[in-house]
Design a protein around this motif. Structure first.
Motif, PDB file in Angstrom:
ATOM      1  N   GLY A  82     -11.579 -12.670  -4.763  1.00 30.55           N
ATOM      2  CA  GLY A  82     -10.359 -11.956  -5.148  1.00 30.55           C
ATOM      3  C   GLY A  82      -9.081 -12.495  -4.543  1.00 30.55           C
ATOM      4  N   CYS A  83      -9.078 -13.768  -4.138  1.00 31.80           N
ATOM      5  CA  CYS A  83      -7.846 -14.327  -3.575  1.00 31.80           C
ATOM      6  C   CYS A  83      -6.802 -14.481  -4.680  1.00 31.80           C
ATOM      7  CB  CYS A  83      -8.127 -15.663  -2.886  1.00 31.80           C
ATOM      8  SG  CYS A  83      -8.858 -16.923  -3.938  1.00 31.80           S
ATOM      9  N   TYR A 107     -13.620 -11.054   1.478  1.00 33.22           N
ATOM     10  CA  TYR A 107     -12.665 -10.723   0.413  1.00 33.22           C
ATOM     11  C   TYR A 107     -11.248 -11.068   0.841  1.00 33.22           C
ATOM     12  CZ  TYR A 107     -16.445  -7.939  -1.497  1.00 33.22           C
ATOM     13  OH  TYR A 107     -17.643  -7.553  -2.022  1.00 33.22           O
ATOM     14  N   ALA A 108     -10.406 -11.328  -0.151  1.00 30.15           N
ATOM     15  CA  ALA A 108      -8.974 -11.418   0.122  1.00 30.15           C
ATOM     16  C   ALA A 108      -8.460  -9.992   0.327  1.00 30.15           C
ATOM     17  CB  ALA A 108      -8.253 -12.085  -1.034  1.00 30.15           C
ATOM     18  N   ARG A 109      -7.456  -9.862   1.187  1.00 28.76           N
ATOM     19  CA  ARG A 109      -7.004  -8.543   1.617  1.00 28.76           C
ATOM     20  C   ARG A 109      -6.573  -7.628   0.468  1.00 28.76           C
ATOM     21  NH1 ARG A 109      -1.682  -7.493   2.048  1.00 28.76           N
ATOM     22  NH2 ARG A 109      -1.169  -5.398   2.762  1.00 28.76           N
TER      23      ARG A 109
ATOM     24  N   GLY B 143       2.260  -7.733   0.107  1.00 30.28           N
ATOM     25  CA  GLY B 143       1.947  -7.261  -1.236  1.00 30.28           C
ATOM     26  C   GLY B 143       0.872  -6.197  -1.240  1.00 30.28           C
ATOM     27  N   VAL B 144       0.961  -5.292  -2.202  1.00 29.92           N
ATOM     28  CA  VAL B 144      -0.065  -4.270  -2.408  1.00 29.92           C
ATOM     29  C   VAL B 144      -0.299  -4.091  -3.908  1.00 29.92           C
ATOM     30  CG1 VAL B 144       0.234  -2.903  -0.288  1.00 29.92           C
ATOM     31  CG2 VAL B 144       1.696  -2.449  -2.289  1.00 29.92           C
ATOM     32  N   ALA B 196      -6.238 -17.572   6.893  1.00 31.77           N
ATOM     33  CA  ALA B 196      -5.378 -16.587   7.555  1.00 31.77           C
ATOM     34  C   ALA B 196      -5.636 -15.181   7.017  1.00 31.77           C
ATOM     35  CB  ALA B 196      -3.907 -16.955   7.380  1.00 31.77           C
ATOM     36  N   THR B 197      -6.802 -14.967   6.400  1.00 28.47           N
ATOM     37  CA  THR B 197      -7.071 -13.670   5.785  1.00 28.47           C
ATOM     38  C   THR B 197      -6.914 -12.532   6.787  1.00 28.47           C
ATOM     39  OG1 THR B 197      -8.540 -14.651   4.169  1.00 28.47           O
ATOM     40  CG2 THR B 197      -8.814 -12.301   4.544  1.00 28.47           C
TER      41      THR B 197
END
Lengths: 186, 431
Positions: A82-83, A107-109, B143-144, B196-197
């Motif tokens: 999901g990046c 996962y990407a944040r 971002g969200v 850098a996650t």
């Protein structure tokens, strides 16, 4: 929340980005209109390069042409699932396509937050790399109480990392339900 | 206790004196930004969840920029802009920048800076992964998705996990052939797309502080490409000069303590760096321009929040002056302010616009355009098996349009040099 999820697995490689999950040209559709939102199911994972779509052999579409739902409710990914962009349309598209749970190494944040806070799919982390141990089409069963994935086809079991802090949000349904239950909002 | 700039800003926003990485905290948001792709679903979730009583927590803190799919005949895309307009009218949102009016700005991340919303020490959330761009102003920006944005819209609050910080130090001013884009592509090559996650990426050193604000924004803009929660640069006199020119709003400057704790510290000597590209199909697939020199191109693209700022076009024009492009080359100013500046800024007495037109470039109107492909009629969209070199931020499969296309990411200097020869070319050949 169901405690056992089962179905056919769909296996992907590392770094499946949100452009692969739902290409930007489709982001124009409404996420609430019942007819329009079906398009998100139709195009879910449609930009994954064909050789990587349904490992180990590839060449399998997540959602068959002219259909809106997948026959693979369980996605087995690799690292950094999901990046890319912040589009919540990505976990939404998977939910509309019929994805119940994703198992990935990491996962990407933003994708992870969106999956949980919107209550679209369960983003489980595996302890070991699994996308080279499970084949697309294998029947798998996930036990949410025991945090275990069982490959019914091969009779192997793999540990999953407990969902931890996010479990109460997933159990509530989404961030808003969680906030109401904890009296954070009315 | 010692803290990084990110930790200090988050602590202030959470009403705490101290925070540390891993802590989950609730933040008070200073600005929420949204656009035409994610605004409509955000508003829908907000109405669904808060019902008839739905109230915007603070109308002055909501900023709406239509920017993604603007110059298209796609009916659903146009409808989404109409939804923004109707929402702004219904709720009296003053910070709405409508298409087709002289308030239209273009790409949100640059527009936020130009319109004075980027303020040191503040916390900004946006429904776009490149919201991290604003971190160039010594602020926390990230971002969200729509659900989180809808929650902020109703409450002004959101939870966040305090990130560990990584520091990237660039020693020495940049050589004339190196741009901020080369620095960030180099970092991406070194740490990869998940290096850098869930972390903050802090940029430091003379190489960074000698840059203009817009060049600094190129660094923070691509923090997300490494999975970073935010990119950040301590504010200095350059930051303050830019901010004061655009707003008289108050702000507070926070800087990292010299002995704050970092996840890691990486140092680069700018004099040793070379112009680089990200090869297809990932922003971390780094190689020197010389290692791929000669690769035949079908399209060159200079635009987007990453590479469509005035400093990007000044760099490109320096190379294109007096030359002809050999392959179709698109100039897409990120904002309408940049678009106007192309006519006013000159090199050797010739406006940038004239330089680009005489070189044979196609100048398009300000928007996100082909950076993310967009609807089929989007200007500059990659077709079939095109080979593109672009100043944008992502080269995932299908990102700029066709799934069969190949995209190389590079600095505006490298793209301009390549446009002249029709093959990937090191800018040093023209400087």
């Amino acid at each position: 929340m169901e405690k056992i999820l089962e179905g056919k697995a769909f296996v992907l490689s590392n770094n499946v980005d949100t452009d692969q999950i739902i290409p930007a040209e489709h982001l124009v559709y409404s996420l609430s209109d019942p007819e329009e939102k079906k398009m998100y199911g139709k195009y879910a994972l449609s930009s994954v390069p064909m050789e990587k779509s349904g490992l180990p052999n590839g060449g399998i579409k997540y959602v068959e042409a002219e259909k809106f739902e997948t026959e693979f409710p369980i996605i087995i990914g690799g690292a950094n699932f999901g990046c890319g962009s912040s589009r919540e349309h990505a976990p939404f598209a998977l939910q509309i396509a019929g994805t119940k749970v994703i198992i990935a190494e990491s996962y990407a944040r933003i994708f992870f937050r969106n999956a949980v806070d919107g209550g679209f799919v369960i983003p489980y982390e595996s302890v070991d790399k699994l996308n080279d141990k499970i084949k697309t089409g294998d029947e798998v069963q996930i036990n949410l109480e025991k945090n275990v994935l069982k490959n019914v086809t091969t009779n192997e079991e793999f540990k999953l990392k407990p969902l931890g802090d996010i479990l109460p949000i997933l159990e509530a349904g989404n961030l808003f339900e969680y906030a109401r239950q904890t009296d954070m909002i009315a | 206790m010692k803290m990084t700039i990110t930790e200090k800003i988050l602590a202030k926003s959470a009403g705490k004196t101290f925070v540390e990485p891993g802590q989950n905290i609730w933040l008070n948001v200073d600005v929420l930004m949204t656009h035409d792709v994610c605004g409509p679903p955000t508003f829908e979730i907000w109405k669904r969840e808060f019902g008839e009583a739905a109230k915007i927590w603070d109308k002055n803190k909501l900023v709406i920029f239509p920017d993604h799919y603007i110059f298209t005949k796609n009916p659903q895309a146009n409808r989404n802009v109409s939804i923004l307009r109707e929402f702004a009218n219904e709720y009296g949102i003053e910070n709405y920048y409508d298409v087709g009016t002289d308030r239209y700005k273009g790409v949100c991340h640059l527009a936020l800076a130009e319109e004075g919303y980027d303020l040191p020490g503040t916390v900004l959330f946006g429904t776009d992964s490149h919201t991290c761009t604003s971190g160039a102003f010594g602020m926390f920006a990230t971002g969200v998705g729509n659900t989180d944005a809808a929650f902020i819209l109703g409450t002004g609050k959101i939870w966040e996990k305090v990130p560990e910080s990584m520091k990237f130090i660039f020693e020495g001013e940049l050589p004339p052939y190196i741009m901020a884009k080369d620095l960030i592509l180099r970092i991406l090559g070194d740490i990869t797309t998940d290096g850098a996650t869930y972390r903050a990426m802090e940029f430091d050193g003379e190489g960074v502080f000698s840059l203009s604000m817009t060049e600094r924004m190129t660094l923070t803009n691509m923090a997300i490409e490494a999975g970073g929660m935010n990119g950040i640069i301590n504010a200095d006199a350059v930051t303050e000069a830019y901010v004061k020119e655009r707003t008289n709003k108050e702000y507070e400057i926070f800087t990292s303590d010299t002995d704050a704790k970092y996840h890691s510290i990486k140092k680069y000597k700018t004099a040793e760096l070379e112009p680089v590209v990200a090869k297809p199909h990932s922003p971390d697939n780094m190689g020197t321009v010389r290692s791929v020199a000669g690769t035949k191109l079908t399209k060159c693209y200079i635009g987007s929040c990453t590479g469509g700022k005035l400093s990007d076009f000044q760099a490109a024009a320096k190379i294109l002056l007096g030359n002809q492009v050999k392959t179709s080359t698109f100039i897409v100013p990120a904002s309408t302010e940049v678009q106007s500046a192309l006519e006013e800024e000159t090199i050797s007495g010739i406006s940038l616009k004239d330089i680009f037109e005489k070189a044979g470039c196609i100048i398009a109107e300000s928007s996100c355009a082909a950076c993310l492909g967009g609807p089929a009629d989007t200007v500059g969209r990659a077709k079939d098996n095109e080979v593109v070199i672009s100043t944008t931020n992502r080269n995932f499969p299908g990102r700029m349009g066709s799934r069969q296309s190949e995209v190389y990411l590079a600095s505006p200097l490298t793209v301009a040099a390549s446009a002249i020869t029709g093959v990937i070319t090191d800018p040093r050949d023209f400087l």
